[in-house]
Design an enzyme around this catalytic site. Structure first.
Site, short mmCIF file in Angstrom:
data_model
loop_
_atom_site.label_atom_id
_atom_site.label_comp_id
_atom_site.label_asym_id
_atom_site.label_seq_id
_atom_site.Cartn_x
_atom_site.Cartn_y
_atom_site.Cartn_z
N GLU A 17 14.57 -19.31 20.90
CA GLU A 17 13.23 -19.87 20.85
C GLU A 17 12.87 -20.71 22.09
O GLU A 17 11.71 -20.75 22.49
CB GLU A 17 13.07 -20.74 19.60
CG GLU A 17 13.00 -19.95 18.31
CD GLU A 17 11.79 -19.06 18.22
OE1 GLU A 17 10.65 -19.56 18.36
OE2 GLU A 17 11.97 -17.84 18.05
N SER A 54 -2.79 18.84 -12.82
CA SER A 54 -3.12 19.24 -14.19
C SER A 54 -3.03 18.11 -15.20
O SER A 54 -3.42 18.29 -16.35
CB SER A 54 -2.21 20.39 -14.63
OG SER A 54 -2.53 21.56 -13.90
#
Length: 661
Positions: free
Chosen positions: A106, A372
């Site tokens: 970082e 279906s």
């Protein structure tokens, strides 16, 4: 000359040139000028951007977001969503490699800057100048991230970035580097509701932060780029790749040795099994937004009492996972399952086979063609128009406009009745029937029962060229199971505060049940749909000793396969397919979906103590029907059925060239 003036001794005339400054004098002069103007600029700068800076006096106050606890219908804990905080951890009690992991990935210049990194800001400005319209890249240091987490919003604007920089300088002036790093690790968000490294360590690994391994520390540090995107629970592979980058960076800044990195690679990281194996995560995701819609943003801890049945949920998840895995060689990649009781209560909800791999919820977010499984709406419309299961029809080639539907086998059965046509899922009969009763009327029937998605009215609609969600289909089949009443699917019974104050109650103001299927149409439909399981396309779903009915569904080029079945007051819909909507290998609704339905219902039915399907007994036959029954009985005596059920006729998918809308 009269006007001439002479300078006095040692003096100079008014037009004489000024003496030039020495280099030193020029340097001092311009330094003062630049300094004054810089001071004016800085005062103006701070006046503009510091006017609405947040109050920094509440630095150590932790404002916890309320948690939301979800309970199943028996009071069992399903999951907890919201924030989790833990007591602050002392930096000296952490293994040295833990803070070093965060610094390496970082802010490797953390110990050398005064709150911001000019080079990082310059790179960010260059990036933002090129990439217009997207989110701003900040080049933030750990101190700037802390300032943002403590005091500011996540909005990515230049004003917020400047305020972040001002607060970062203030933090650096007020606190030591150790204090800043400690504050950062105790307040940063790690995803899954965990704030601070202690809460994250407990939630992800089930241990205190003081016991984190190097590999676990690198995983947590890697999450800072995006807690959800790099979660070791939801994105295992991506998180592992990110952790590798963290370890490499730690080697590069000499925080660890290459040997330590290699040892970390060899040590397997195990995610907290409670978090990894939480059930009903799709279900909880679905409810999160609903809670806020019903009671607003929580301001205190909430308890949500749901309709879910955790034992049924466990059976549903297991059946779906096993069924999809067993059909993987046929191209099945995903599935969904949802169960409703006769009142519409959601009793089981599985949005996919693996929540850790994908959080896309196929129960409500996916829209797939019904195939279906749509035909019961066609047949119900016909029953309400005066047909019966014994109405004679002919299975033969038919063309409606420029559309010619075909049966899956390419063969035609000739004269049959509607009951046979439905149980064998004959496409030509369904197409003719919808054309006769009108696709508009079929759409109205589907809407009345609970379909909310758009319904196209072309002839192919009769064969299920309509995109729907599994939840909609289960909701629309529920009236077949509960005696003909509309049943809106729901999952929240009550929402209350942790102290017991009720904020929402589903039963308050609930109206009377609304009938949507009358007799004799309901009896006819139950009779025909029973035969789908007894001797039609859905025989694989049969569970001995129970009154069951349902319908299979398969769509164009085998992209989707369904089985939706029910018993008295309980309906379950199962879908399988592929998220990219490509074809499976001839997977029909009577295969994998019916098998999953059977396995799940075999476990669920004894727990449910269900009754026979209400309204399912047909009325006494009219005189005109008696002769037909005698003839049918005589045919059965002459041609008794074999012990094995007949080979089902897989239904033919709708024409793939017909658009769904």
């Amino acid at each position: 000359m009269a006007n001439a003036q002479s300078p006095g001794p040692g003096g100079r005339g008014p037009d004489a040139p000024r003496p030039r400054r020495t280099p030193l004098q020029g340097f001092i002069y311009w330094t003062l000028v630049v300094g004054v103007w810089s001071l004016i600029f800085l005062v103006a700068f701070f006046a503009v951007f510091a006017v609405d800076l947040p109050d920094t006096s509440k630095l150590y106050e932790v404002k916890r977001q309320p948690s939301v606890s979800y309970l199943d219908r028996s009071g069992g804990l399903v999951s907890v969503r919201g924030s989790q905080y833990a007591p602050p951890v002392d930096l000296d009690k952490l293994p040295p490699y833990v803070p070093k992991a965060f610094i390496a990935i970082e802010d490797r210049w953390f110990y050398y800057h005064f709150g911001f990194n000019p080079w990082g800001i310059a790179r960010s400005v260059a990036y933002n100048a090129v990439h217009h319209g997207g989110p701003l890249r900040g080049g933030s240091t750990i101190t700037q991230q802390l300032a943002r987490n403590l005091f500011l919003t996540p909005s990515q604007t230049y004003r917020r970035k400047i305020q972040e920089l001002i607060l970062a300088v203030w933090l650096e002036a007020k606190f030591s580097k150790k204090q800043i790093l400690e504050l950062y690790l105790n307040r940063v968000y790690f995803g899954a509701g965990a704030y601070g490294i202690e809460a994250a360590s407990q939630r992800y690994f089930g241990k205190p932060a003081s016991q984190l391994s190097l590999g676990e520390a690198s995983l947590l540090a890697g999450m800072m780029k995006g807690p959800s995107r790099y979660s070791p629970v939801a994105a295992t592979d991506r998180a592992a790749r990110r952790a590798t980058i963290v370890l490499d960076e730690m080697v590069r800044i000499h925080a660890i040795t290459p040997q330590q990195r290699d040892e970390a690679f060899q040590q397997k990281v195990r995610v907290n099994p409670v978090l990894a194996n939480q059930r009903a995560q799709y279900f909880t995701d679905w409810l999160d937004d609903q809670v806020r819609q019903l009671v607003g943003e929580p301001t205190e801890d909430l308890v949500v009492e749901t309709t879910l049945d955790l034992p049924l949920q466990a059976s549903a998840e297991l059946a779906l996972q096993k069924g999809v895995a067993a059909s993987a060689n046929q191209g099945v990649q995903q599935g969904a399952l949802i169960s409703l009781d006769g009142e519409g209560r959601v009793r089981a909800y599985v949005g996919g086979t693996n929540y850790l791999q994908t959080q896309f919820d196929r129960v409500t977010q996916a829209r797939r063609q019904a195939g279906s499984s749509w035909k019961p709406f066609v047949y119900l419309t016909a029953m309400e128009a005066g047909r019966t299961p014994d109405t004679p029809v002919v299975d033969e080639p038919i063309t409606i406009g420029n559309w010619t539907p075909r049966n899956y086998t390419g063969k035609y059965l000739g004269p049959i009745n509607l009951e046979t046509a439905l149980k064998e899922s004959i496409n030509t009969v369904a197409a003719r029937l919808a054309n006769e009763v009108g696709t508009t009327n079929v759409a109205q029937t589907a809407r009345r029962l609970g379909i909310a998605s758009p319904i196209q009215l072309s002839p192919s609609m009769a064969l299920g060229a309509v995109e729907v969600s599994p939840l909609e289909m289960a909701q629309a089949y529920d009236p077949f199971s509960n005696g003909g009443f509309y049943a809106k699917a729901y999952a929240i019974e009550r929402i209350r505060t942790a102290s017991g104050r009720v904020l929402y109650d589903h039963g308050v103001g609930a109206g009377d049940r609304r009938p949507v299927i009358g007799q004799p149409a309901l009896s006819y439909m139950v009779r025909m749909m029973r035969q789908v399981i007894a001797s039609g396309t859905g025989t694989r779903a049969a569970v001995k000793g129970y009154d069951l009915a349902g319908k299979t569904g398969t769509t164009s080029d085998y992209r989707d396969a369904w089985f939706i079945g029910y018993t008295g007051g309980f309906v379950t819909a199962v879908w399988v397919g592929r998220d990219d909507n490509t074809s499976m290998k001839k997977v029909t609704g009577g295969a994998a979906p019916a098998g999953i339905w059977h396995d799940y219902m075999t476990a669920a039915l004894p727990r449910l103590k269900v009754e026979p399907i209400p309204g399912g007994e047909p009325p006494a036959p009219a005189a005109s029907d008696v002769l037909g029954e005698i003839i049918n009985g005589a045919q059965q005596l002459l041609h008794p059925p074999s012990e094995a059920p007949p080979e089902p006729y897989p239904e033919r998918p709708p024409d793939p060239n017909t658009p769904p809308y």
